[in-house]
Design a protein around this motif. Structure first.
Motif, PDB file in Angstrom:
ATOM      1  N   GLY A  57       0.796  -1.217   0.000  1.00 34.49           N
ATOM      2  CA  GLY A  57       0.000   0.000   0.000  1.00 34.49           C
ATOM      3  C   GLY A  57       0.827   1.265   0.000  1.00 34.49           C
ATOM      4  N   VAL A  58       2.014   1.214  -0.628  1.00 34.06           N
ATOM      5  CA  VAL A  58       2.893   2.382  -0.663  1.00 34.06           C
ATOM      6  C   VAL A  58       3.197   2.746  -2.112  1.00 34.06           C
ATOM      7  CG1 VAL A  58       3.926   1.867   1.576  1.00 34.06           C
ATOM      8  CG2 VAL A  58       4.967   0.928  -0.500  1.00 34.06           C
ATOM      9  N   ASN A  59       3.877   3.868  -2.287  1.00 35.70           N
ATOM     10  CA  ASN A  59       4.226   4.376  -3.604  1.00 35.70           C
ATOM     11  C   ASN A  59       5.258   3.446  -4.276  1.00 35.70           C
ATOM     12  OD1 ASN A  59       4.776   5.929  -5.840  1.00 35.70           O
ATOM     13  ND2 ASN A  59       5.836   7.559  -4.715  1.00 35.70           N
ATOM     14  N   PRO A  60       5.011   2.975  -5.499  1.00 32.00           N
ATOM     15  CA  PRO A  60       5.997   2.112  -6.175  1.00 32.00           C
ATOM     16  C   PRO A  60       7.273   2.836  -6.592  1.00 32.00           C
ATOM     17  CG  PRO A  60       3.794   1.848  -7.130  1.00 32.00           C
ATOM     18  CD  PRO A  60       3.759   3.056  -6.259  1.00 32.00           C
ATOM     19  N   ARG A  61       7.255   4.174  -6.589  1.00 30.25           N
ATOM     20  CA  ARG A  61       8.394   4.933  -7.110  1.00 30.25           C
ATOM     21  C   ARG A  61       9.724   4.564  -6.454  1.00 30.25           C
ATOM     22  NH1 ARG A  61       7.024   6.962 -11.925  1.00 30.25           N
ATOM     23  NH2 ARG A  61       7.996   8.956 -12.435  1.00 30.25           N
ATOM     24  N   PRO A  62       9.817   4.539  -5.114  1.00 27.67           N
ATOM     25  CA  PRO A  62      11.116   4.200  -4.515  1.00 27.67           C
ATOM     26  C   PRO A  62      11.605   2.810  -4.888  1.00 27.67           C
ATOM     27  CG  PRO A  62       9.390   4.339  -2.846  1.00 27.67           C
ATOM     28  CD  PRO A  62       8.829   4.909  -4.094  1.00 27.67           C
ATOM     29  N   PHE A  63      10.699   1.870  -5.071  1.00 29.17           N
ATOM     30  CA  PHE A  63      11.096   0.506  -5.431  1.00 29.17           C
ATOM     31  C   PHE A  63      11.610   0.451  -6.875  1.00 29.17           C
ATOM     32  CE2 PHE A  63       8.226   0.169  -1.893  1.00 29.17           C
ATOM     33  CZ  PHE A  63       8.777  -0.836  -1.113  1.00 29.17           C
ATOM     34  N   LEU A  64      11.008   1.236  -7.755  1.00 29.40           N
ATOM     35  CA  LEU A  64      11.479   1.286  -9.134  1.00 29.40           C
ATOM     36  C   LEU A  64      12.862   1.937  -9.214  1.00 29.40           C
ATOM     37  CD1 LEU A  64       8.134   2.348 -10.866  1.00 29.40           C
ATOM     38  CD2 LEU A  64       9.264   0.127 -11.040  1.00 29.40           C
ATOM     39  N   VAL A  65      13.067   2.988  -8.429  1.00 24.80           N
ATOM     40  CA  VAL A  65      14.384   3.635  -8.400  1.00 24.80           C
ATOM     41  C   VAL A  65      15.428   2.663  -7.850  1.00 24.80           C
ATOM     42  CG1 VAL A  65      15.728   5.530  -7.413  1.00 24.80           C
ATOM     43  CG2 VAL A  65      13.394   5.942  -8.195  1.00 24.80           C
ATOM     44  N   ALA A  66      15.058   1.874  -6.858  1.00 27.29           N
ATOM     45  CA  ALA A  66      15.988   0.881  -6.310  1.00 27.29           C
ATOM     46  C   ALA A  66      16.421  -0.116  -7.380  1.00 27.29           C
ATOM     47  CB  ALA A  66      15.340   0.159  -5.130  1.00 27.29           C
TER      48      ALA A  66
END
Length: 463
Positions: free
Chosen positions: A397-406
């Motif tokens: 339930g969080v923003n996917p953006r940080p995971f994509l940047v990772a």
């Protein structure tokens, strides 16, 4: 599991296995996997067509042509030569300044020609100063790779992750959106290489030089003994055994001599036009006037129309092995998505990392991506991990953006093996590093940049 899921899984395992085996070209492996999926009906022709016409492939094709025009105009070579003239006057600090320049250029141009041009010059300058080139050539490769983390166009992986995220319903990344995170990683990694990594490499070079001196002394004693005994045979000289063991060393992948044509004479008009077109493309994409794919494509066509490069030269700069590898792996990634295989894999990973919370999940995802990148191509890892990153974020339930940047960062910032990047292979052969030299320097660098990323990503891309 359904039949399509089984086929997609078998193809995925086969593609990964063949790439690890390394006997077949990566682009051929990716296209073979795409062909099997298409023939067996797991993906449709329209999905294969979409992979080959994806914005990532179009953007990369245009950028490759523009970068090649800058290269053959002699501008890149001129910049590096002027920087090295400066470094030869100020000493080792000047060499590090050249390495930093190459890293910043790597944020916009393909890093292979940058290292091809800079490596032999840095080697010669270091030797003229009485310093071992081993202190500088591995950092040159690593810093240039980290420079690719500064912008969306710094590496093909960044564009591929952005494109696959768009297919998953996520907004596309801006040209400089990842720059703060990439800058943090590059600064931390660069400082560690300067203060620690180069010293480790310097000690290794000193030990090697001491061993060479010992062998030379031993050989001199043997030669003296042979003359005294007047034996009718001779021992091989110091360099002969090494040359014999090298075999066909002159034609090994990574021999910088093979790329000597990259250093072209400077031509003012082509250089100015190429640079102007490149700046216009960056401005158009950075200011949101046009998508990066459209801007890069238009820039490449403009260079041909302005007769800066010929159509044949434009085709020569396309680097089809990279474009076809990405397109083939996008087809494999599409199969994982349409069959539900990616969702199933993400669910299993989610069950493990859900109790860790968003930050713990980010740490694990980065680590898995980092480990996979040491074994597989960046494009393969991006295809495998991007849908999982989106699914993990959505399940938490969080923003996917940080995971994509990772995924972007970890799929490029892997330094522990000499064969992960062509630039590593280039300096590996030129400086005669050992495999363990890369492990000793690259493994701590992996861990340090991992920690830097885990600090920077949540700051600039909150959950």
């Amino acid at each position: 599991m359904t039949f399509d899921q089984i086929v997609a899984l078998v193809v995925l395992v086969g593609v990964v296995g063949l790439m690890i085996h390394g006997k077949m070209r990566a682009d051929v492996v990716a296209l073979l996997g795409a062909a099997v999926l298409l023939v067996l009906g797991v993906v449709r022709p329209v999905e294969v067509q979409a992979a080959f016409a994806s914005p990532a492939v179009i953007a990369l094709a245009g950028l490759f042509v523009i970068a090649y025009a800058i290269e053959i105009s002699g501008l890149l070579g001129l910049m590096i030569r002027k920087a090295t003239e400066f470094s030869s006057k100020v000493g080792a600090l000047g060499i590090w300044a050249v390495i930093g320049l190459c890293g910043s250029v790597g944020g916009f141009l393909n890093n292979t020609p940058v290292v091809v041009l800079a490596a032999p010059v840095i080697r010669d300058v270091a030797q003229s100063l009485g310093l071992s080139p081993k202190r500088f050539l591995m950092p040159l490769s690593h810093v240039t790779v980290m420079g690719g983390l500064l912008t969306l166009i710094g590496t093909s992986t960044n564009l591929l992750v952005s494109d696959m995220a768009r297919n998953a319903g996520q907004p596309v990344f801006g040209l400089f959106e990842i720059t703060p995170v990439g800058f943090c990683i590059a600064v931390v990694g660069g400082l560690w290489l300067y203060f620690v990594g180069a010293r480790q490499l310097g000690r290794a070079a000193a030990e090697e030089e001491a061993e060479a001196a010992r062998l030379a002394e031993e050989q001199a004693r043997q030669e003296k003994t042979r003359r005294w005994l007047r034996l009718p045979f001779r021992f091989p000289r110091l360099g002969e055994a090494r040359n014999q063991s090298d075999g066909s060393g002159d034609a090994r992948l990574g021999d910088v001599g093979l790329y000597s044509a990259a250093d072209r004479p400077f031509q003012l008009r082509p250089a100015l036009i190429s640079l102007g077109v490149f700046v216009a493309v960056i401005a158009a994409a950075g200011l949101g006037w046009a998508p990066i794919a459209a801007a890069a494509f238009a820039g490449a066509v403009a260079l041909v129309l302005l007769k800066v490069i010929t159509p044949d030269e434009a085709y020569a700069g396309l680097r089809p092995e990279i474009l076809l590898l990405i397109a083939g792996m996008v087809v494999v990634g599409t199969a994982m998505e349409v069959t539900g295989l990616a969702t199933a894999g993400a669910e299993r990973l989610i069950d493990v990392i859900r109790p860790l919370g968003p930050l713990g999940a980010l740490i694990v995802l980065y680590g898995v991506t980092l480990f996979a990148t040491e074994l597989l191509s960046n494009a393969t890892v991006a295809v495998l991990m991007t849908p999982i990153a989106v699914a993990v974020a959505e399940s938490l339930g969080v923003n996917p953006r940080p995971f994509l940047v990772a995924v972007m960062m970890a799929a490029s910032a892997a330094f522990a093996t000499p064969f992960g990047y062509q630039t590593n292979v280039l300096v590996f052969n030129m400086a005669r590093y050992s495999y363990m030299d890369f492990v000793r320097v690259g493994l701590p660098l992996n861990l340090i940049t991992w920690a830097a990323a885990m600090f920077a990503i949540p700051v600039f891309f909150p959950f």
